[in-house]
Write a protein that holds these residues in place. Structure first.
Motif, mmCIF file in Angstrom:
data_model
loop_
_atom_site.group_PDB
_atom_site.id
_atom_site.type_symbol
_atom_site.label_atom_id
_atom_site.label_comp_id
_atom_site.label_asym_id
_atom_site.label_seq_id
_atom_site.Cartn_x
_atom_site.Cartn_y
_atom_site.Cartn_z
ATOM 1 N N ALA A 1 0.814 -1.220 0.000
ATOM 2 C CA ALA A 1 0.000 0.000 0.000
ATOM 3 C C ALA A 1 0.845 1.267 0.000
ATOM 4 C CB ALA A 1 -0.929 -0.003 1.216
ATOM 5 N N TYR A 2 2.075 1.202 0.499
ATOM 6 C CA TYR A 2 2.883 2.417 0.620
ATOM 7 C C TYR A 2 3.220 3.006 -0.753
ATOM 8 C CZ TYR A 2 3.410 1.019 5.477
ATOM 9 O OH TYR A 2 3.173 0.658 6.779
ATOM 10 N N LEU A 3 3.887 2.218 -1.596
ATOM 11 C CA LEU A 3 4.259 2.727 -2.918
ATOM 12 C C LEU A 3 3.038 2.841 -3.832
ATOM 13 C CD1 LEU A 3 7.650 0.964 -3.729
ATOM 14 C CD2 LEU A 3 7.245 3.216 -2.744
ATOM 15 N N LYS A 4 2.179 1.827 -3.795
ATOM 16 C CA LYS A 4 0.975 1.859 -4.623
ATOM 17 C C LYS A 4 0.122 3.071 -4.273
ATOM 18 C CE LYS A 4 -3.070 -1.011 -5.746
ATOM 19 N NZ LYS A 4 -3.744 -2.313 -5.468
ATOM 20 N N GLY A 5 -0.077 3.300 -2.989
ATOM 21 C CA GLY A 5 -0.895 4.429 -2.554
ATOM 22 C C GLY A 5 -0.274 5.755 -2.913
ATOM 23 N N PHE A 6 1.048 5.857 -2.789
ATOM 24 C CA PHE A 6 1.722 7.107 -3.139
ATOM 25 C C PHE A 6 1.471 7.470 -4.596
ATOM 26 C CE2 PHE A 6 5.492 9.034 -5.125
ATOM 27 C CZ PHE A 6 5.473 10.269 -4.479
ATOM 28 N N ILE A 7 1.655 6.508 -5.502
ATOM 29 C CA ILE A 7 1.472 6.774 -6.929
ATOM 30 C C ILE A 7 0.022 7.145 -7.230
ATOM 31 C CG2 ILE A 7 1.564 5.770 -9.240
ATOM 32 C CD1 ILE A 7 4.306 6.343 -8.050
ATOM 33 N N LEU A 8 -0.924 6.369 -6.719
ATOM 34 C CA LEU A 8 -2.338 6.611 -7.031
ATOM 35 C C LEU A 8 -2.821 7.935 -6.437
ATOM 36 C CD1 LEU A 8 -3.843 3.030 -6.540
ATOM 37 C CD2 LEU A 8 -3.286 4.188 -8.692
ATOM 38 N N THR A 9 -2.405 8.234 -5.209
ATOM 39 C CA THR A 9 -2.839 9.479 -4.567
ATOM 40 C C THR A 9 -2.201 10.690 -5.236
ATOM 41 O OG1 THR A 9 -3.055 8.288 -2.475
ATOM 42 C CG2 THR A 9 -3.032 10.681 -2.368
ATOM 43 N N TYR A 10 -0.919 10.592 -5.556
ATOM 44 C CA TYR A 10 -0.247 11.666 -6.277
ATOM 45 C C TYR A 10 -0.946 11.934 -7.607
ATOM 46 C CZ TYR A 10 3.290 13.954 -9.186
ATOM 47 O OH TYR A 10 3.932 14.807 -10.048
ATOM 48 N N ASN A 11 -1.270 10.873 -8.350
ATOM 49 C CA ASN A 11 -1.948 11.043 -9.641
ATOM 50 C C ASN A 11 -3.315 11.692 -9.473
ATOM 51 O OD1 ASN A 11 0.162 9.946 -11.099
ATOM 52 N ND2 ASN A 11 -0.721 7.898 -11.200
ATOM 53 N N TYR A 12 -4.020 11.322 -8.411
ATOM 54 C CA TYR A 12 -5.340 11.915 -8.163
ATOM 55 C C TYR A 12 -5.220 13.420 -7.917
ATOM 56 C CZ TYR A 12 -9.697 13.106 -5.850
ATOM 57 O OH TYR A 12 -10.879 13.727 -5.506
ATOM 58 N N ILE A 13 -4.272 13.808 -7.068
ATOM 59 C CA ILE A 13 -4.100 15.235 -6.768
ATOM 60 C C ILE A 13 -3.632 15.980 -8.012
ATOM 61 C CG2 ILE A 13 -2.781 16.871 -5.374
ATOM 62 C CD1 ILE A 13 -2.697 14.721 -3.178
ATOM 63 N N GLN A 14 -2.725 15.372 -8.761
ATOM 64 C CA GLN A 14 -2.252 15.981 -9.995
ATOM 65 C C GLN A 14 -3.420 16.252 -10.951
ATOM 66 O OE1 GLN A 14 0.243 17.760 -11.813
ATOM 67 N NE2 GLN A 14 1.641 16.117 -11.210
ATOM 68 N N LEU A 15 -4.301 15.278 -11.092
ATOM 69 C CA LEU A 15 -5.444 15.423 -11.990
ATOM 70 C C LEU A 15 -6.443 16.444 -11.459
ATOM 71 C CD1 LEU A 15 -6.445 14.257 -14.666
ATOM 72 C CD2 LEU A 15 -7.739 12.550 -13.363
ATOM 73 N N ALA A 16 -6.645 16.466 -10.142
ATOM 74 C CA ALA A 16 -7.559 17.449 -9.543
ATOM 75 C C ALA A 16 -7.077 18.870 -9.811
ATOM 76 C CB ALA A 16 -7.688 17.199 -8.042
ATOM 77 N N VAL A 17 -5.765 19.093 -9.732
ATOM 78 C CA VAL A 17 -5.195 20.406 -10.031
ATOM 79 C C VAL A 17 -5.383 20.738 -11.506
ATOM 80 C CG1 VAL A 17 -3.036 21.711 -10.176
ATOM 81 C CG2 VAL A 17 -3.549 20.350 -8.125
#
Length: 427
Positions: free
Chosen positions: A336-352
């Motif tokens: 969950a650590y690396l997987k979550g980092f990538i998915l959450t980062y991508n979500y915030i990137q897309l929201a911006v």
């Protein structure tokens, strides 16, 4: 006097939500699957040459603390009542029904301790190292290998800060930081514990520090950010939900978002460091090794070859096989650590990129999952979910965060190979 329909609707949701929170309370995954000290002592007594004798009979001596059949029936009743009282397509109902199903799957998993089904159910709940982020993209294993190569180039030139802060002093330092971070919830406690595998772990309103662990100031900054400003903060924000109280508790699907946020916080607050990142990538590589047929001794030796001390190698290998047998499929939560980092980062990137900045703080309104974010936004508008009371500084300042993400998004589009060629004469 008759209750207004909207108020009655809120009361129904609150009642179902409270029942769900109560139903999951006895289900404690990590307590159910951890190995006791006798396993470690026997492993070292045999000079690290024999597989730990962990099997279904071993776990049978460690009661779950609840009746699996009774808990399943309770969760089934709640799921049925959610549909009866809220309908099939109600957004809140859909989230709560999924949580009921996840908790029933968790019960199946802990019932299968030491058996092949344990690892298979773990993969259903937390994923596998061979999972890709998107169609055609690299897998988690690919990411782990790529990061390992970069870390190898960094080497140990940066030096290591000595760990001189014992647990009692670490507790005092972190307690002061938690009191400052959560002035309205002074009940957040930091205390020593002998019963945890990691150096520290967070609960709903506490942080536990392993009694025999040593720390430096960077460690304590990371713990304050990771455990305090993410795990404790989201728990407290969930507890402050007046209607959707289920947001205070996280099923496995929320683990990816939770750990992703925590690692992202480590990075953007400059609390992380190469050795920390190596620890996360090594966890992914160790799980991949176990999924490919490696046993406890193989994973233990992997950690020894990577330069870990004997005790640390045992601890890390036991994280991989806890709940399973010493030659079975792994417990995959640490993906969950690396997987979550990538998915959450991508979500915030897309929201911006799409100008939906108001969605970003909602990641902290409780134990959320990315797939529920649009629904949570609607529930905030309806007054069923309140915005987070506690937000860590990088997420409270959306101006700075969006600027950081804009630059980051642009840099992601540059070719690193081309840059390397261009900079060959100056680096």
């Amino acid at each position: 006097m008759a209750v207004k329909q909207s108020e009655q609707y809120q009361l129904v949701i609150r009642s179902l939500s409270d029942r769900l929170v109560d139903a999951q309370a006895p289900i404690r995954i990590l307590d159910a699957i951890k190995w006791d000290d006798s396993v470690r002592e026997e492993f070292f007594r045999k000079r690290c040459k024999s597989l730990p004798d962990v099997n279904p009979d071993y776990y049978a001596t460690r009661p779950l603390g609840f009746d699996p059949t009774e808990r399943r029936e309770v969760l089934q009743d709640i799921e049925r009542d959610i549909t009866r009282q809220l309908g099939t397509f109600n957004p809140v109902g859909q989230i709560m029904r999924r949580m009921c199903r996840e908790y029933r799957m968790v019960i199946r998993m802990v019932e299968a301790r030491g058996k092949p089904d344990f690892g298979l159910i773990s993969q259903e709940l937390y994923g596998s190292a061979s999972d890709a982020f998107h169609a055609g993209d690299p897998t988690l294993t690919d990411l782990g290998m790529m990061l390992s190569e970069s870390l190898t180039n960094i080497g140990t030139d940066l030096g290591r800060e000595p760990k001189t802060i014992a647990a009692p002093e670490a507790v005092a330092i972190l307690q002061e930081r938690m009191d400052q971070a959560f002035p309205d919830d002074r009940a957040v406690r930091v205390f020593e514990s002998d019963g945890i595998v990691a150096d520290a772990a967070a609960g709903a309103d506490y942080i536990k520090i392993r009694s025999d662990a040593l720390f430096n100031q960077r460690d304590l900054k990371l713990l304050a950010v990771h455990e305090g400003m993410v795990h404790v903060a989201t728990s407290l924000n969930g507890q402050h939900q007046p209607i959707c109280t289920f947001l205070a508790k996280g099923p496995p699907s929320s683990t990816v978002t939770q750990e992703g946020l925590a690692i992202l916080m480590e990075v953007i607050t400059f609390a992380s460091y190469p050795a920390r990142l190596r620890k996360l990538t090594d966890r992914t590589r160790a799980i991949q090794m176990a999924e490919s047929g490696g046993n406890f001794l193989d994973v233990f030796q992997f950690y020894r070859d990577e330069g870990y001390a004997r005790e640390d190698s045992y601890t890390n290998a036991s994280r991989v096989f806890r709940g399973s047998s010493a030659d079975g499929l792994p417990f995959t939560k640490d993906l969950a650590y690396l997987k979550g980092f990538i998915l959450t980062y991508n979500y915030i990137q897309l929201a911006v990129r799409k100008g939906k900045l108001q969605q970003i703080p909602l990641l902290f309104c409780g134990k959320t999952t990315l797939e529920d974010m649009r629904t949570l936004g609607q529930l905030v508008e309806e007054g069923l979910v309140v915005p987070p009371r506690y937000l860590p500084e990088p997420f409270a300042d959306l101006n700075a965060l969006s600027a950081w993400m804009c630059f980051s998004g642009f840099l992601n589009n540059l070719s690193l190979d081309r840059i390397e060629a261009d900079y060959a004469n100056i680096l």
